[in-house]
Design a protein around this motif. Structure first.
Motif, PDB file in Angstrom:
ATOM      1  N   ARG A  82       4.215   6.979  10.960  1.00 21.33           N
ATOM      2  CA  ARG A  82       3.088   8.000  10.118  1.00 21.33           C
ATOM      3  C   ARG A  82       4.252   6.938   8.307  1.00 21.33           C
ATOM      4  NH1 ARG A  82       4.159  13.902  10.997  1.00 21.33           N
ATOM      5  NH2 ARG A  82       5.115  13.976   9.049  1.00 21.33           N
ATOM      6  N   TRP A  83       5.591   6.446   8.078  1.00 26.49           N
ATOM      7  CA  TRP A  83       5.785   6.342   7.329  1.00 26.49           C
ATOM      8  C   TRP A  83       4.757   5.330   6.817  1.00 26.49           C
ATOM      9  CZ3 TRP A  83       7.888   1.020   6.235  1.00 26.49           C
ATOM     10  CH2 TRP A  83       8.328   0.736   7.351  1.00 26.49           C
TER      11      TRP A  83
ATOM     12  N   GLY B  79       1.364   6.188   4.644  1.00 28.70           N
ATOM     13  CA  GLY B  79       2.407   7.178   3.609  1.00 28.70           C
ATOM     14  C   GLY B  79       2.388   5.966   2.746  1.00 28.70           C
ATOM     15  N   THR B  80       2.637   4.878   3.434  1.00 29.30           N
ATOM     16  CA  THR B  80       3.881   3.549   1.899  1.00 29.30           C
ATOM     17  C   THR B  80       2.319   3.301   1.639  1.00 29.30           C
ATOM     18  OG1 THR B  80       6.317   3.916   3.489  1.00 29.30           O
ATOM     19  CG2 THR B  80       4.819   1.540   2.217  1.00 29.30           C
TER      20      THR B  80
ATOM     21  N   ARG C 222       0.939   5.453  -0.588  1.00 28.23           N
ATOM     22  CA  ARG C 222       1.479   5.375  -2.090  1.00 28.23           C
ATOM     23  C   ARG C 222       1.280   4.277  -3.339  1.00 28.23           C
ATOM     24  NH1 ARG C 222       5.500   8.239   0.936  1.00 28.23           N
ATOM     25  NH2 ARG C 222       5.615   6.274   1.937  1.00 28.23           N
TER      26      ARG C 222
ATOM     27  N   THR D 112       8.552   4.317  -3.324  1.00 23.74           N
ATOM     28  CA  THR D 112       8.480   4.233  -2.447  1.00 23.74           C
ATOM     29  C   THR D 112       9.715   3.870  -1.357  1.00 23.74           C
ATOM     30  OG1 THR D 112       6.786   2.696  -2.868  1.00 23.74           O
ATOM     31  CG2 THR D 112       7.483   2.838  -1.029  1.00 23.74           C
TER      32      THR D 112
ATOM     33  N   MET E 177      10.903   7.256  -0.935  1.00 21.74           N
ATOM     34  CA  MET E 177      10.163   8.108  -0.051  1.00 21.74           C
ATOM     35  C   MET E 177      10.879   7.753   1.705  1.00 21.74           C
ATOM     36  SD  MET E 177       7.138   9.376  -2.337  1.00 21.74           S
ATOM     37  CE  MET E 177       6.564  10.638  -1.384  1.00 21.74           C
ATOM     38  N   ILE E 178      10.776   6.618   1.583  1.00 16.88           N
ATOM     39  CA  ILE E 178      10.631   6.259   3.738  1.00 16.88           C
ATOM     40  C   ILE E 178      11.768   6.708   3.386  1.00 16.88           C
ATOM     41  CG2 ILE E 178      11.390   3.919   4.737  1.00 16.88           C
ATOM     42  CD1 ILE E 178       9.432   2.366   2.747  1.00 16.88           C
TER      43      ILE E 178
ATOM     44  N   CYS F 198      13.923   9.018   2.523  1.00 17.87           N
ATOM     45  CA  CYS F 198      13.703  10.161   2.675  1.00 17.87           C
ATOM     46  C   CYS F 198      13.080  10.888   3.864  1.00 17.87           C
ATOM     47  CB  CYS F 198      12.839  10.914   1.609  1.00 17.87           C
ATOM     48  SG  CYS F 198      13.708  10.879  -0.035  1.00 17.87           S
ATOM     49  N   TYR F 199      11.676  10.368   4.426  1.00 19.04           N
ATOM     50  CA  TYR F 199      11.040  10.357   5.689  1.00 19.04           C
ATOM     51  C   TYR F 199      11.992  10.755   6.440  1.00 19.04           C
ATOM     52  CZ  TYR F 199       7.192  10.470   9.093  1.00 19.04           C
ATOM     53  OH  TYR F 199       7.075  11.127  10.147  1.00 19.04           O
ATOM     54  N   ARG F 200      12.339   8.973   6.552  1.00 13.43           N
ATOM     55  CA  ARG F 200      13.591   8.744   7.436  1.00 13.43           C
ATOM     56  C   ARG F 200      14.714   9.948   8.482  1.00 13.43           C
ATOM     57  NH1 ARG F 200      11.095   6.494  11.445  1.00 13.43           N
ATOM     58  NH2 ARG F 200      12.583   5.581  11.955  1.00 13.43           N
TER      59      ARG F 200
END
Length: 190
Positions: free
Chosen positions: A4-5, A8-9, A12, A182, A185-186, A188-190
């Motif tokens: 999913r990341w 999202g990337t 962005r 970016t 956020m990666i 943060c998601y991980r």
């Protein structure tokens, strides 16, 4: 099956590419005279996006009411300014100093966080509020390390390979902020 990341990337990157193009359309082009003024504003807004992402982790995900969050931002910013300006006599380039500033802010976060691990709710809010009030007072009253209310001026411009960022061209700053957001956020998601 893609993680999913990555989606999202890609999203962005699409938003970062379309955002500067959107401002040439009405009604946005009536607010500011040039596209570069918008891009400069977007780059500055990126700093606050980074702050909001970090605050979301502390307050939103961890559930801790941290009222001194901006103090860590100030510590990192002053660390960067101290090392990347003629004030200290050091000439540390932008990229290493950016990491050093974040590292020093993290060290102060650990130093404040370790004794307050058992605090919750109002007690944590009071301690972090106190820290958030002490840091600006120390910075504004320290002529030796921060030049007091005048602040540290003459910060060196960022450089990448042989290219020096210019204040008249906001695009390198915007691209840098888009990449940093970016990456954060990666993480943060991980």
């Amino acid at each position: 099956n893609r993680p999913r990341w990555t989606t999202g990337t890609a999203g962005r990157a699409l938003v970062a590419g379309l955002l500067p193009l959107m401002v040439v359309l009405p009604p946005f082009n009536a607010f500011l005279p040039s596209q570069s003024a918008w891009v400069d504003g977007f780059a500055l807004a990126g700093v606050f996006v980074l702050l909001a992402l970090g605050l979301n982790i502390v307050v939103g995900l961890a559930g801790l009411l941290d009222l001194g969050y901006a103090a860590f931002f100030a510590i990192g910013a002053y660390t960067y300014a101290y090392g990347a300006s003629p004030f200290s006599g050091l000439h540390v380039p932008f990229w290493p100093m950016l990491i050093i500033g974040a590292f020093v802010a993290a060290i102060f976060g650990i130093l404040l966080g370790a004794p307050t691990l058992r605090l919750r709710g109002d007690y944590l809010a009071i301690v972090t509020l106190g820290f958030g009030e002490i840091v600006p007072i120390v910075f504004l009253n320290s002529d030796t390390y921060t030049r007091g209310t005048n602040g540290i001026g003459g910060i060196y411009k960022p450089e990448l390979l042989d290219y020096t960022f210019q204040l008249t061209n906001p695009w390198p700053y915007y691209i840098t902020m888009a990449i940093l957001i970016t990456i954060v956020m990666i993480f943060c998601y991980r």
